[in-house]
Scaffold this motif. Structure first.
Motif, PDB file in Angstrom:
ATOM      1  N   GLU A  38       0.807  -1.215   0.000  1.00  0.00           N
ATOM      2  CA  GLU A  38       0.000   0.000   0.000  1.00  0.00           C
ATOM      3  C   GLU A  38       0.844   1.271   0.000  1.00  0.00           C
ATOM      4  N   SER A  39       2.143   1.136   0.136  1.00  0.00           N
ATOM      5  CA  SER A  39       3.025   2.301   0.220  1.00  0.00           C
ATOM      6  C   SER A  39       3.449   2.765  -1.170  1.00  0.00           C
ATOM      7  N   PRO A  40       4.016   3.975  -1.281  1.00  0.00           N
ATOM      8  CA  PRO A  40       4.522   4.451  -2.577  1.00  0.00           C
ATOM      9  C   PRO A  40       5.767   3.719  -3.063  1.00  0.00           C
ATOM     10  N   TRP A  41       6.351   2.855  -2.218  1.00  0.00           N
ATOM     11  CA  TRP A  41       7.648   2.247  -2.545  1.00  0.00           C
ATOM     12  C   TRP A  41       7.556   0.732  -2.646  1.00  0.00           C
ATOM     13  N   ALA A  42       6.392   0.230  -3.018  1.00  0.00           N
ATOM     14  CA  ALA A  42       6.145  -1.213  -3.028  1.00  0.00           C
ATOM     15  C   ALA A  42       7.177  -1.981  -3.841  1.00  0.00           C
ATOM     16  N   LYS A  43       7.641  -1.409  -4.939  1.00  0.00           N
ATOM     17  CA  LYS A  43       8.580  -2.120  -5.816  1.00  0.00           C
ATOM     18  C   LYS A  43       9.967  -2.263  -5.189  1.00  0.00           C
ATOM     19  N   ARG A  44      10.263  -1.485  -4.170  1.00  0.00           N
ATOM     20  CA  ARG A  44      11.596  -1.511  -3.567  1.00  0.00           C
ATOM     21  C   ARG A  44      11.619  -2.202  -2.203  1.00  0.00           C
ATOM     22  N   LEU A  45      10.467  -2.716  -1.780  1.00  0.00           N
ATOM     23  CA  LEU A  45      10.356  -3.347  -0.472  1.00  0.00           C
ATOM     24  C   LEU A  45       9.963  -4.817  -0.622  1.00  0.00           C
ATOM     25  N   LYS A  46      10.614  -5.677   0.146  1.00  0.00           N
ATOM     26  CA  LYS A  46      10.334  -7.118   0.057  1.00  0.00           C
ATOM     27  C   LYS A  46      10.317  -7.716   1.460  1.00  0.00           C
ATOM     28  N   ILE A  47       9.266  -8.456   1.761  1.00  0.00           N
ATOM     29  CA  ILE A  47       9.196  -9.141   3.051  1.00  0.00           C
ATOM     30  C   ILE A  47       9.640 -10.590   2.888  1.00  0.00           C
ATOM     31  N   ILE A  48      10.391 -11.084   3.845  1.00  0.00           N
ATOM     32  CA  ILE A  48      10.877 -12.464   3.846  1.00  0.00           C
ATOM     33  C   ILE A  48      10.447 -13.096   5.161  1.00  0.00           C
ATOM     34  N   ASN A  49       9.490 -14.004   5.106  1.00  0.00           N
ATOM     35  CA  ASN A  49       8.974 -14.664   6.304  1.00  0.00           C
ATOM     36  C   ASN A  49       9.883 -15.842   6.651  1.00  0.00           C
ATOM     37  N   GLN A  50      10.912 -15.523   7.433  1.00  0.00           N
ATOM     38  CA  GLN A  50      11.944 -16.524   7.690  1.00  0.00           C
ATOM     39  C   GLN A  50      12.696 -16.181   8.973  1.00  0.00           C
ATOM     40  N   ASP A  51      13.310 -17.172   9.539  1.00  0.00           N
ATOM     41  CA  ASP A  51      14.204 -16.985  10.679  1.00  0.00           C
ATOM     42  C   ASP A  51      15.488 -16.330  10.177  1.00  0.00           C
ATOM     43  N   ILE A  52      15.941 -15.246  10.825  1.00  0.00           N
ATOM     44  CA  ILE A  52      17.139 -14.541  10.359  1.00  0.00           C
ATOM     45  C   ILE A  52      18.369 -15.445  10.442  1.00  0.00           C
ATOM     46  N   ILE A  53      18.371 -16.399  11.374  1.00  0.00           N
ATOM     47  CA  ILE A  53      19.518 -17.312  11.462  1.00  0.00           C
ATOM     48  C   ILE A  53      19.610 -18.145  10.186  1.00  0.00           C
ATOM     49  N   HIS A  54      18.486 -18.697   9.756  1.00  0.00           N
ATOM     50  CA  HIS A  54      18.455 -19.474   8.519  1.00  0.00           C
ATOM     51  C   HIS A  54      18.756 -18.590   7.322  1.00  0.00           C
ATOM     52  N   TYR A  55      18.147 -17.401   7.315  1.00  0.00           N
ATOM     53  CA  TYR A  55      18.347 -16.491   6.176  1.00  0.00           C
ATOM     54  C   TYR A  55      19.817 -16.100   6.026  1.00  0.00           C
ATOM     55  N   SER A  56      20.464 -15.764   7.124  1.00  0.00           N
ATOM     56  CA  SER A  56      21.857 -15.304   7.056  1.00  0.00           C
ATOM     57  C   SER A  56      22.803 -16.416   6.605  1.00  0.00           C
ATOM     58  N   GLN A  57      22.433 -17.650   6.887  1.00  0.00           N
ATOM     59  CA  GLN A  57      23.293 -18.780   6.526  1.00  0.00           C
ATOM     60  C   GLN A  57      23.127 -19.202   5.074  1.00  0.00           C
ATOM     61  N   HIS A  58      22.009 -18.835   4.446  1.00  0.00           N
ATOM     62  CA  HIS A  58      21.724 -19.322   3.107  1.00  0.00           C
ATOM     63  C   HIS A  58      21.620 -18.233   2.044  1.00  0.00           C
ATOM     64  N   SER A  59      21.428 -16.999   2.450  1.00  0.00           N
ATOM     65  CA  SER A  59      21.307 -15.923   1.471  1.00  0.00           C
ATOM     66  C   SER A  59      22.679 -15.492   0.961  1.00  0.00           C
ATOM     67  N   LEU A  60      22.763 -15.212  -0.316  1.00  0.00           N
ATOM     68  CA  LEU A  60      24.012 -14.719  -0.905  1.00  0.00           C
ATOM     69  C   LEU A  60      24.040 -13.198  -0.979  1.00  0.00           C
ATOM     70  N   THR A  61      22.930 -12.560  -0.593  1.00  0.00           N
ATOM     71  CA  THR A  61      22.835 -11.101  -0.665  1.00  0.00           C
ATOM     72  C   THR A  61      23.577 -10.464   0.495  1.00  0.00           C
ATOM     73  N   GLN A  62      24.338  -9.415   0.197  1.00  0.00           N
ATOM     74  CA  GLN A  62      24.973  -8.616   1.241  1.00  0.00           C
ATOM     75  C   GLN A  62      24.509  -7.175   1.105  1.00  0.00           C
ATOM     76  N   TYR A  63      24.462  -6.469   2.231  1.00  0.00           N
ATOM     77  CA  TYR A  63      23.774  -5.189   2.297  1.00  0.00           C
ATOM     78  C   TYR A  63      24.703  -4.056   2.742  1.00  0.00           C
ATOM     79  N   ASP A  64      24.385  -2.859   2.252  1.00  0.00           N
ATOM     80  CA  ASP A  64      25.101  -1.655   2.684  1.00  0.00           C
ATOM     81  C   ASP A  64      24.714  -1.272   4.107  1.00  0.00           C
ATOM     82  N   LEU A  65      23.457  -1.512   4.443  1.00  0.00           N
ATOM     83  CA  LEU A  65      22.920  -1.120   5.746  1.00  0.00           C
ATOM     84  C   LEU A  65      22.032  -2.235   6.276  1.00  0.00           C
TER      85      LEU A  65
END
Length: 244
Positions: free
Chosen positions: A90-117
């Motif tokens: 519903e926000s003006p920035w829908a295309k730039r926002l993504k929700i991931i329904n996951q445990d951050i421990i699992h996500y951090s161990q399997h995601s290849l994405t790295q972030y600036d912030l």
């Protein structure tokens, strides 16, 4: 009805450019999230990660402040993740926002994405007497996601020169800062937050890097002695609160 009262709608909170529904979330829109979303440095940020996003408040605030950044939001609770997803849509920035329904421990161990912030308004109480509400229990108590584990998750997902920002109760923040520095992090920013200039600090905004940084330390009072918001706090919330 005042502008500030108008900002409260049943089940959510209206900001200048977006609405946050939070009736399905254990932790509602509050000052901690607002502080983190308004303060987290966004200069040169092209990608950001919000750990424990809840309603998506902080991610939405970052999206408003940086018109190009892509922001992922990890949220373990199913109901909160669905609500954050709806708030993003519903926000003006829908295309730039993504929700991931996951445990951050699992996500951090399997995601290849790295972030600036990376930002987080994390659970901060040690496990104690459980709440009656399991969802609120998960949001308030560290459980498996201890602060040590949170730091390791952030380290996996952060770019070399990236920044990890947290908002924490002041005494917890001191412990987390010491723990982080012992495990190879460097303090880049620290804002000691008090309710009024003459009162004790009750919150801390902490910015950590994995490369050597000179710590910038400052203090922020939210209100003047007479109860009005301080000029510094108003400057942070002016882009968001209807009243300002």
């Amino acid at each position: 009805m005042s502008e500030q009262k108008k900002s409260y709608r049943k089940g959510g909170f209206t900001f200048k450019q977006f609405f946050v529904a939070h009736d399905q979330c254990a932790m509602k829109v509050g000052t901690d999230g607002v502080l983190l979303g308004a303060w987290g440095p966004v200069d040169d940020v092209q990608s950001a990660l919000d750990i424990g996003s809840g309603s998506g408040l902080v991610a939405l605030m970052l999206a408003q402040r940086h018109q190009n950044a892509h922001i992922d939001a990890v949220e373990l609770d199913v109901q909160a993740a669905h609500q954050a997803e709806a708030n993003f849509a519903e926000s003006p920035w829908a295309k730039r926002l993504k929700i991931i329904n996951q445990d951050i421990i699992h996500y951090s161990q399997h995601s290849l994405t790295q972030y600036d912030l990376i930002v987080s308004n994390p659970p901060y109480f040690e496990p104690a007497v459980a709440c009656r509400d399991e969802q609120r229990d998960q949001a308030r108590y560290t459980g498996a996601l201890t602060h040590d584990v949170l730091l390791k998750c952030a380290q996996c997902c952060l770019k070399k020169n990236g920044l990890f920002c947290l908002v924490l109760p002041y005494e917890v923040g001191e412990k987390v800062q010491a723990m982080a520095e012992e495990s190879g992090w460097f303090t880049a920013f620290r804002v000691n937050v008090s309710d009024k200039p003459a009162t004790s600090f009750h919150r801390m905004l902490l910015g950590l890097r994995l490369v050597n940084s000179h710590a910038q330390v400052s203090n922020l009072a939210l209100k003047e002695q007479h109860g009005e918001y301080t000029e510094d706090f108003r400057a942070l919330i002016q882009p968001f609160y209807l009243k300002y």
